[in-house]
Scaffold this motif. Structure first.
Motif, PDB file in Angstrom:
ATOM      1  N   ILE A 212     -16.446 -22.919 -38.029  1.00  0.00           N
ATOM      2  CA  ILE A 212     -15.473 -23.909 -37.561  1.00  0.00           C
ATOM      3  C   ILE A 212     -14.178 -23.872 -38.370  1.00  0.00           C
ATOM      4  N   THR A 213     -14.100 -22.998 -39.362  1.00  0.00           N
ATOM      5  CA  THR A 213     -12.923 -22.963 -40.243  1.00  0.00           C
ATOM      6  C   THR A 213     -11.641 -22.639 -39.491  1.00  0.00           C
ATOM      7  N   LEU A 214     -11.661 -21.587 -38.665  1.00  0.00           N
ATOM      8  CA  LEU A 214     -10.450 -21.154 -37.969  1.00  0.00           C
ATOM      9  C   LEU A 214      -9.859 -22.258 -37.089  1.00  0.00           C
ATOM     10  N   PRO A 215     -10.629 -22.855 -36.177  1.00  0.00           N
ATOM     11  CA  PRO A 215     -10.032 -23.924 -35.363  1.00  0.00           C
ATOM     12  C   PRO A 215      -9.628 -25.150 -36.176  1.00  0.00           C
ATOM     13  N   THR A 216     -10.391 -25.447 -37.239  1.00  0.00           N
ATOM     14  CA  THR A 216     -10.056 -26.619 -38.066  1.00  0.00           C
ATOM     15  C   THR A 216      -8.703 -26.443 -38.736  1.00  0.00           C
ATOM     16  N   ILE A 217      -8.466 -25.285 -39.331  1.00  0.00           N
ATOM     17  CA  ILE A 217      -7.193 -25.029 -40.005  1.00  0.00           C
ATOM     18  C   ILE A 217      -6.062 -24.916 -38.991  1.00  0.00           C
ATOM     19  N   PHE A 218      -6.342 -24.299 -37.836  1.00  0.00           N
ATOM     20  CA  PHE A 218      -5.319 -24.172 -36.798  1.00  0.00           C
ATOM     21  C   PHE A 218      -4.830 -25.543 -36.346  1.00  0.00           C
ATOM     22  N   PHE A 219      -5.768 -26.450 -36.069  1.00  0.00           N
ATOM     23  CA  PHE A 219      -5.376 -27.771 -35.594  1.00  0.00           C
ATOM     24  C   PHE A 219      -4.778 -28.621 -36.711  1.00  0.00           C
ATOM     25  N   ALA A 220      -5.139 -28.330 -37.959  1.00  0.00           N
ATOM     26  CA  ALA A 220      -4.479 -29.013 -39.080  1.00  0.00           C
ATOM     27  C   ALA A 220      -3.006 -28.623 -39.136  1.00  0.00           C
ATOM     28  N   ILE A 221      -2.716 -27.342 -38.889  1.00  0.00           N
ATOM     29  CA  ILE A 221      -1.324 -26.879 -38.857  1.00  0.00           C
ATOM     30  C   ILE A 221      -0.583 -27.509 -37.690  1.00  0.00           C
ATOM     31  N   MET A 222      -1.234 -27.576 -36.532  1.00  0.00           N
ATOM     32  CA  MET A 222      -0.606 -28.214 -35.378  1.00  0.00           C
ATOM     33  C   MET A 222      -0.328 -29.694 -35.653  1.00  0.00           C
ATOM     34  N   ASP A 223      -1.251 -30.367 -36.327  1.00  0.00           N
ATOM     35  CA  ASP A 223      -1.059 -31.767 -36.671  1.00  0.00           C
ATOM     36  C   ASP A 223       0.097 -31.939 -37.659  1.00  0.00           C
ATOM     37  N   THR A 224       0.261 -30.965 -38.541  1.00  0.00           N
ATOM     38  CA  THR A 224       1.358 -31.036 -39.507  1.00  0.00           C
ATOM     39  C   THR A 224       2.701 -31.118 -38.800  1.00  0.00           C
ATOM     40  N   PHE A 225       2.846 -30.327 -37.731  1.00  0.00           N
ATOM     41  CA  PHE A 225       4.098 -30.316 -36.975  1.00  0.00           C
ATOM     42  C   PHE A 225       4.053 -31.270 -35.777  1.00  0.00           C
ATOM     43  N   GLU A 226       2.973 -32.064 -35.709  1.00  0.00           N
ATOM     44  CA  GLU A 226       2.786 -33.032 -34.618  1.00  0.00           C
ATOM     45  C   GLU A 226       2.888 -32.364 -33.249  1.00  0.00           C
ATOM     46  N   ALA A 227       2.330 -31.161 -33.161  1.00  0.00           N
ATOM     47  CA  ALA A 227       2.323 -30.411 -31.904  1.00  0.00           C
ATOM     48  C   ALA A 227       1.044 -30.736 -31.128  1.00  0.00           C
ATOM     49  N   VAL A 228       1.198 -31.025 -29.858  1.00  0.00           N
ATOM     50  CA  VAL A 228       0.053 -31.351 -29.006  1.00  0.00           C
ATOM     51  C   VAL A 228      -0.476 -30.075 -28.364  1.00  0.00           C
ATOM     52  N   VAL A 229      -1.776 -29.833 -28.525  1.00  0.00           N
ATOM     53  CA  VAL A 229      -2.418 -28.662 -27.934  1.00  0.00           C
ATOM     54  C   VAL A 229      -3.257 -29.125 -26.742  1.00  0.00           C
ATOM     55  N   PRO A 230      -2.905 -28.718 -25.522  1.00  0.00           N
ATOM     56  CA  PRO A 230      -3.693 -29.122 -24.343  1.00  0.00           C
ATOM     57  C   PRO A 230      -5.138 -28.655 -24.463  1.00  0.00           C
TER      58      PRO A 230
END
Length: 258
Positions: A212-230
Motif C-alpha cells: 500500500i506504500t505507493l498509493p499512500t505516498i501518491f495520495f499524500a502528494i496529491m493532498d499536499t497540493f490539494e489536488a482531487v483525484v477522481p
C-alpha cells in the motif's frame, strides 16, 4: 534494511517487497505507523491552517464588518434585510436572516467559509458543508458581541485543541490502514493460490503492508497540493492489489510456508 529505506524501495520494487515477508511482525507494524504519518501530514496541515485562518478571519469580520445580530430560540435576527457576504483571505462569511440561503448554497459559493443562516450555522471545508441547526441547543442565545469574545478565547485555545484533533486524526487513519491491510491480505491468499506460491496469511499481511506504500505516498502528494483525484479510493485499492500480486509473483515457487 531500515524502515525508511523499506519505504523508498516499496514505491517501485515488488521484488524487495517480497523479501520483507519473513521479517518480524513488530517491524511491519512500525512501518504502517510511520507510513500513516506521511499520509496524515498534508491533511493535518491544511486542516490546521484552514481552522486557524478561518477563526481569525471570522473574528475580524464579526468585530468590524458584520452588522450586529442575535441568535435566540433557534432563529437568527439581524439589522439587515438582505444576505451579507464578506470574503477575507479566501474565507467567506455569510450572514442571512431572510431564510433565502441554505447550506448547499454556501458550499456552492466557496471552498472554505461559514454561513450564519436563519436557522442553522453552516461550516464549509474543502467544498463540503456541515449544517448545525441552532435548535439542537435548546435555550441557546448569543449576540455578535458575545461571539466576538468567544472567538478571541478560541483562537488562543487552538494551540491545545489542534494537536489533540491531529492525534485523533492520526489514530483514526492508522486504524483504517490496518483494516485495509487485513482485507487486502485476503486477496493475497487468492493470488498465492493462482500463482502456486506456498505462503501463509501472515506472509500476505506483511506483503500487503508494504504494497500500500505507493498509493499512500501518491495520495499524500496529491493532498499536499490539494489536488482531487477522481475515483481515488478505487485507484488506491487497485494499485495496492497490483503491487501485492507482483510481490507474491516474485516469491520462489519451491519455498515452504513458515
Amino acid at each position: 534494511m531500515n524502515i525508511f529505506k523499506q519505504l523508498f524501495v516499496s514505491l517501485y520494487s515488488p521484488k524487495d517487497i517480497a523479501a520483507f515477508r519473513n521479517q518480524g511482525i513488530g517491524k511491519t507494524i512500525a512501518f504502517v505507523f510511520i507510513l500513516t504519518i506521511f499520509s496524515v501530514m498534508p491533511p493535518a496541515y491544511h486542516f490546521s491552517t484552514t481552522i486557524k485562518s478561518g477563526i481569525e478571519a471570522f473574528g475580524e469580520t464579526v468585530k468590524g464588518e458584520l452588522p450586529p445580530f442575535k441568535i435566540e430560540n433557534g432563529t437568527l435576527d439581524s439589522e439587515v434585510d438582505e444576505p451579507v457576504t464578506i470574503n477575507k483571505d479566501g474565507f467567506q462569511i455569510t450572514l442571512d436572516d431572510t431564510g433565502k440561503l441554505k447550506g448547499g448554497d454556501i458550499a456552492a459559493q466557496t471552498e472554505n467559509g461559514i454561513g450564519i443562516l436563519k436557522h442553522e450555522l453552516v461550516f464549509v471545508t474543502a467544498g463540503q458543508a456541515q449544517s448545525n441547526p441552532y435548535s439542537i441547543l435548546e435555550g441557546f442565545s448569543i449576540t455578535s458581541g458575545e461571539l466576538e469574545q468567544f472567538l478571541e478565547k478560541a483562537d488562543s485555545a487552538l494551540m491545545i485543541v489542534l494537536p489533540v484533533i491531529i492525534v485523533f486524526m492520526y489514530l483514526f487513519t492508522t486504524a483504517l490502514n490496518f483494516i485495509k491491510i487485513l482485507f487486502l491480505a485476503v486477496f493475497g491468499m487468492i493470488f498465492k493460490n493462482n500463482l502456486k506460491k506456498n505462503i501463509s496469511y501472515g506472509h500476505s499481511w506483511r506483503l500487503t503492508a508494504y504494497a500500500i506504500t505507493l498509493p499512500t505516498i501518491f495520495f499524500a502528494i496529491m493532498d499536499t497540493f490539494e489536488a482531487v483525484v477522481p475515483l481515488g479510493i478505487l485507484i488506491s485499492w487497485f494499485v495496492s492489489l497490483v503491487m501485492l500480486y507482483l510481490s507474491i509473483k516474485e516469491i520462489p515457487e519451491n519455498e515452504s510456508a513458515k
